[in-house]
Design a protein around this motif. Sequence first.
Motif, short mmCIF file in Angstrom:
data_model
loop_
_atom_site.label_atom_id
_atom_site.label_comp_id
_atom_site.label_asym_id
_atom_site.label_seq_id
_atom_site.Cartn_x
_atom_site.Cartn_y
_atom_site.Cartn_z
N GLU A 80 0.84 -1.21 0.00
CA GLU A 80 0.00 0.00 0.00
C GLU A 80 0.87 1.25 0.00
N ARG A 81 1.93 1.22 0.80
CA ARG A 81 2.82 2.37 0.85
C ARG A 81 3.55 2.57 -0.49
N GLU A 82 3.92 1.45 -1.11
CA GLU A 82 4.56 1.53 -2.42
C GLU A 82 3.63 2.14 -3.45
N GLU A 83 2.35 1.74 -3.39
CA GLU A 83 1.36 2.28 -4.31
C GLU A 83 1.16 3.78 -4.09
N LEU A 84 1.19 4.19 -2.82
CA LEU A 84 1.06 5.62 -2.50
C LEU A 84 2.23 6.40 -3.07
N GLU A 85 3.45 5.87 -2.94
CA GLU A 85 4.65 6.53 -3.48
C GLU A 85 4.52 6.73 -5.00
N ILE A 86 4.03 5.69 -5.67
CA ILE A 86 3.88 5.78 -7.12
C ILE A 86 2.88 6.86 -7.48
N ARG A 87 1.74 6.90 -6.78
CA ARG A 87 0.71 7.91 -7.06
C ARG A 87 1.23 9.32 -6.82
N GLN A 88 1.97 9.49 -5.70
CA GLN A 88 2.53 10.81 -5.41
C GLN A 88 3.49 11.26 -6.50
N CYS A 89 4.38 10.35 -6.88
CA CYS A 89 5.37 10.68 -7.92
C CYS A 89 4.70 10.96 -9.26
N LYS A 90 3.82 10.07 -9.65
CA LYS A 90 3.16 10.20 -10.95
C LYS A 90 2.38 11.51 -11.02
N GLY A 91 1.63 11.81 -9.96
CA GLY A 91 0.85 13.04 -9.94
C GLY A 91 1.72 14.26 -10.07
N TYR A 92 2.83 14.28 -9.34
CA TYR A 92 3.72 15.45 -9.37
C TYR A 92 4.31 15.66 -10.75
N PHE A 93 4.84 14.60 -11.35
CA PHE A 93 5.55 14.77 -12.62
C PHE A 93 4.60 14.97 -13.80
N LEU A 94 3.43 14.39 -13.74
CA LEU A 94 2.46 14.64 -14.81
C LEU A 94 1.96 16.09 -14.76
N ARG A 95 1.79 16.62 -13.53
CA ARG A 95 1.41 18.03 -13.41
C ARG A 95 2.52 18.94 -13.95
N LEU A 96 3.75 18.48 -13.80
CA LEU A 96 4.89 19.26 -14.29
C LEU A 96 4.98 19.19 -15.81
#
Length: 414
Positions: A80-96
């Motif tokens: 679950e924590r790994e999935e959260l890390e992926i979502r955080q990263c993906k969201g940040y870089f896609l917004r960028l």
Amino acid sequence: MCIDVKRWAIRKKESTARAHRKRQERLRALLESGKTINVVFEVTGISKWKVDSVLRLMMKHPRFNPIVWHVPYNKLPNPEREELEIRQCKGYFLRLGVNFVTYPELHAFPADEKPDIIFLHEPYDGLIDRPYHKGVLRYLLCFTPYGYSSSSSAAARNLILTNGSVFCFLENELSKQNTSRLMDNKGCNIKVSGHPMADSFLFAEREGSAVWKACGSSMKRVIWAPHWTIERKNCWLFYGTFMQTGEILLEMAEKYRGQIQFAFKPHPNLYNSLCEHPQWGKEKTDAFYAKWREMPNTQFEDGAYTNLFMQSDAMIHDCGSFIQEYLFANKPCMYLKDPENRQDYSAMAEDCLNAYQMGITREDIEAFLQMVLRGEDPKAEVRGQLREKYLVPPHGQSAAQNIIDCLLMQERHG
């Protein structure tokens, strides 16, 4: 043949003058080809993403096509924590607006995204044994550490990937001198660029959004950042004082709930260390973390921390890289150090520790908190001098610009 001997042999091979010259020739040929250069930035989690300024500058440069490659951090506590890390990263870089990929292995990159250069931030030798990184030495590597190194040990500096990088970007001349004498290649690939995280503090326009929850404008804001090394199992790295100070800090948060707001920012590995410890275990650890999330004057932090630092009033910690990094905030700091701790600090870290209050006992910690409440700051002048000496990038420009100049073989000197 044991793996340590194998790694030693690989490191020696990658450290030769011939190997370094071949990497330089490959970079020169790449530049002369005129092609757009695919630069892959490895990221394991937002809290360790420290090359944002380099990525942003490359996004504007015609020679570079930056790609962010997410590699799961192998010490996360659960899926679950790994999935959260992926979502955080993906969201940040896609917004960028940058391409974000999670290809499981290097050879899986499509032809148009195949890396020409890979930026790595964790050089530890075990990396080359992970399935994600098989064949990583076939690429042109750049190493930029995810933090300021506070250890003088060769085990943190003389590694396969630091020796085998086309460039090893470091923060200042002292760090270059100390690292060069420890590396097999004598630091021939080291370039002093300044640390890219300095750009976030010194050059970037920071987002004005508040990262501290609303607890009243009169309350002081104090960060507590404990390291994960709670027992001396690692022969070269041992900063942690959690076993002596962890429950004291929780008591202080409860005692000063009307006066001080605390942010609990543990090292990502601390959770696992506590869960595996016979005196703690998962149930006690979960309850401890929950208190920091739930108390009215506390919060749990595990992501980016530029704004957290800059909006704080003080910090208490026992981490390595934060010894240098919190100088950016230029606020009072207490460094927790056990007298029994024989950690070998770098010359830069030792110098910076002179800018902080030192302590370990309940009395030490409470005296520091009282000092913060009174608004006293006896080390302000020393901190300012060290901030200028160690943290400001050279050549009057950002660390990101220094790094790009170096990659294009247009670096400044002097």
